[in-house]
Design an enzyme around this catalytic site. Structure first.
Site, PDB file in Angstrom:
ATOM      1  N   ASP A  35     -15.209 -37.722  28.408  1.00 49.26           N
ATOM      2  CA  ASP A  35     -14.388 -38.206  29.508  1.00 49.26           C
ATOM      3  C   ASP A  35     -15.187 -38.297  30.803  1.00 49.26           C
ATOM      4  OD1 ASP A  35     -12.152 -38.564  27.995  1.00 49.26           O
ATOM      5  OD2 ASP A  35     -11.142 -36.718  28.603  1.00 49.26           O
ATOM      6  N   LYS A  43     -11.163 -42.659  31.432  1.00 51.39           N
ATOM      7  CA  LYS A  43     -10.254 -43.623  32.053  1.00 51.39           C
ATOM      8  C   LYS A  43     -10.531 -43.682  33.554  1.00 51.39           C
ATOM      9  CE  LYS A  43      -6.758 -42.259  28.681  1.00 51.39           C
ATOM     10  NZ  LYS A  43      -7.431 -41.034  28.191  1.00 51.39           N
TER      11      LYS A  43
END
EC number: 2.1.1.107
Length: 474
Positions: free
Chosen positions: A248, A270
């Protein structure tokens, strides 16, 4: 090489330990673990040694050292606090050509006991040749962290099945591949989970199969908030065994640097403005794709994967697609950031409970229980709240929380660039703007946040003041 490393088979062989104190007792325990026939000579014994003698596990020789104590001995250890006695033991042993060790005295010793990492039947020994014993102990600690305690059980399992493995995998290349699967795959994972019967059954099943199925697996790993020192030993091992790492955006470079050098690293984090559901679907597809290609996949998430990390969704997808997985918890941001800011999340005078809250809800609904969150005597830890500070403070105050309630914004918690900005709840958004607070940042609301002023110990602490109206207008 000053010293030649040896591993001695002491089973049933006589070893003399001269000395009856605590150091001698530690040496005796090591020798008993090696199944030696231990004799202990000293004027008096510690209660621990006396009990071992009463149980018949050692033979006690009471009195001052005599050379005839060395009769039939293979090794001798001198562990008294009298150097003259230790020297006499060393000289008597040398005259009889018996190896001797004088504890913490390399000059009088003909052999040294190394720092030991015991994962029997696997044993790792570390020696500094008596030059730097503290360094040897430090190295032992590092090696201890690399080898799980299940490694001994895995080595024993492999040894028991070695003849059958050789029979079922006569081709050397296939046998090596099978051992790689055994040491790095689901059998090892089951042993780490203390499920030895299932590990044995899985190995039996694999040996019956004509060839390996080549299936990979996924390890969901919590990376903590950034400080690599907060990684668990299991997380470190998973990073060192990975073929591919899907990580991530908030995973720190310092954590990634600990991973296996030739592992593929794929950034899947994201970003603001992206379609997060579409990104998550792509992550799901990548996990299954790599696992089905036979790779060991680490899904690396900041903090803990099960605290606002969508880890549950990923496991559901893996299970639905028949992919093996395991989970390694991480230290979630609320715990680590609060600790690094000097904020106790609970305190008998201020907070009897803690609530972990996400400020990043679905766009079409707000499901937070604001009345419950506004109650006193609790600590609130808001994740992903930097873009919602004005709304958070307004709703808490509207539902009864005092505007004077302390808050702390912890930016880049546990990392070298950590900043803590604190102030009053009523001034939260304005103070954050004046100090330029940016994500990643954790918001703590509650009386305990006020303790950061006195208890902070890491990074910068900034006491927030609401800017003057003119400054806000500017």
């Amino acid at each position: 090489m000053k010293l030649f490393p040896l591993f001695a088979d002491l089973q049933g062989r006589r070893v003399l330990v001269v000395g009856g104190g605590e150091i001698a007792a530690r040496k005796v325990q090591l020798l008993l673990e090696a199944s030696a026939d231990v004799r202990v000579g000293a004027p008096a014994l510690t209660p621990e040694l006396a009990l071992l003698a009463a149980q018949g596990r050692i033979h006690a020789l009471q009195g001052e050292f005599r050379p005839d104590w060395l009769d039939d001995a293979w090794l001798v250890v001198a562990a008294t606090d009298d150097r003259a006695v230790n020297a006499a033991v060393s000289q008597a042993a040398q005259a009889r050509r018996i190896f001797s060790n004088v504890v913490d005295d390399a000059e009088l010793s003909s052999f040294q006991v190394p720092s030991i990492v015991d994962r029997s039947p696997l044993v790792v020994a570390i020696s500094s040749s008596g030059v730097a014993p503290v360094l040897a102990r430090r190295l032992r600690e590092k090696v201890e962290s690399l080898f799980d305690h299940s490694l001994g059980a895995l080595a024993a399992l492999a040894a028991r099945h070695r003849p059958r493995i050789r029979e079922r995998r006569p081709d050397l290349k296939q046998r090596r591949k099978f051992y790689d699967w055994l040491l790095d795959g689901p059998v090892a994972a089951l042993l780490r989970q203390q499920r030895p019967e299932e590990a044995e059954r899985l190995l039996e099943t694999a040996l019956q199969a004509p060839q390996d199925d080549g299936a990979g697996s996924v390890v969901l790993v919590g990376a903590g908030p950034g400080d690599p020192g907060l990684l668990t030993l299991k997380a470190l091992r998973a990073l060192n065994e990975a073929d591919v790492i899907l990580y991530d955006r908030l995973v720190s470079p310092a954590v990634l640097a600990l991973a296996r050098r030739d592992a593929d690293r794929v950034a899947v984090g994201k970003r603001p403005g992206e379609d997060h559901d579409a990104t998550q679907a792509r992550i799901h597809a990548l996990l299954v794709e790599h696992a089905r290609a036979g790779r060991r996949v680490v899904r690396l998430k900041g903090g803990d994967a099960f605290i606002f990390g969508r880890g549950g969704e990923e496991l559901e997808y893996l299970r639905a697609h028949g992919v093996r997985y395991e989970v390694v918890p991480g230290i979630t941001a609320a715990l680590a950031c609060a600790a690094y800011a000097g904020i106790p999340l609970t305190h008998r005078d201020h907070a009897q409970s803690v609530r972990l809250v996400t400020a990043h809800c679905r766009e079409d609904e707000d499901t937070l229980d604001w009345a419950g969150l506004a109650r006193e005597h609790q600590t609130l830890a808001f994740y992903m709240g930097v873009g919602q500070l004005e709304t958070l403070s307004a709703r808490l105050i509207a539902h009864g929380r005092s505007g004077a309630t302390p808050f702390a914004l912890i930016e880049n918690g546990s990392r070298p660039e950590q900043r803590v900005v604190s102030g009053r709840l009523a001034d939260l958004a304005a103070v954050a703007r004046s100090h330029g607070v940016r994500a990643p940042a954790l918001l703590i609301v509650g009386e305990v946040a006020g303790l950061a002023r006195e208890l902070h110990w890491f990074g910068a602490h900034l006491e927030g003041q609401r800017p003057a109206p003119a400054a806000l207008a500017a």
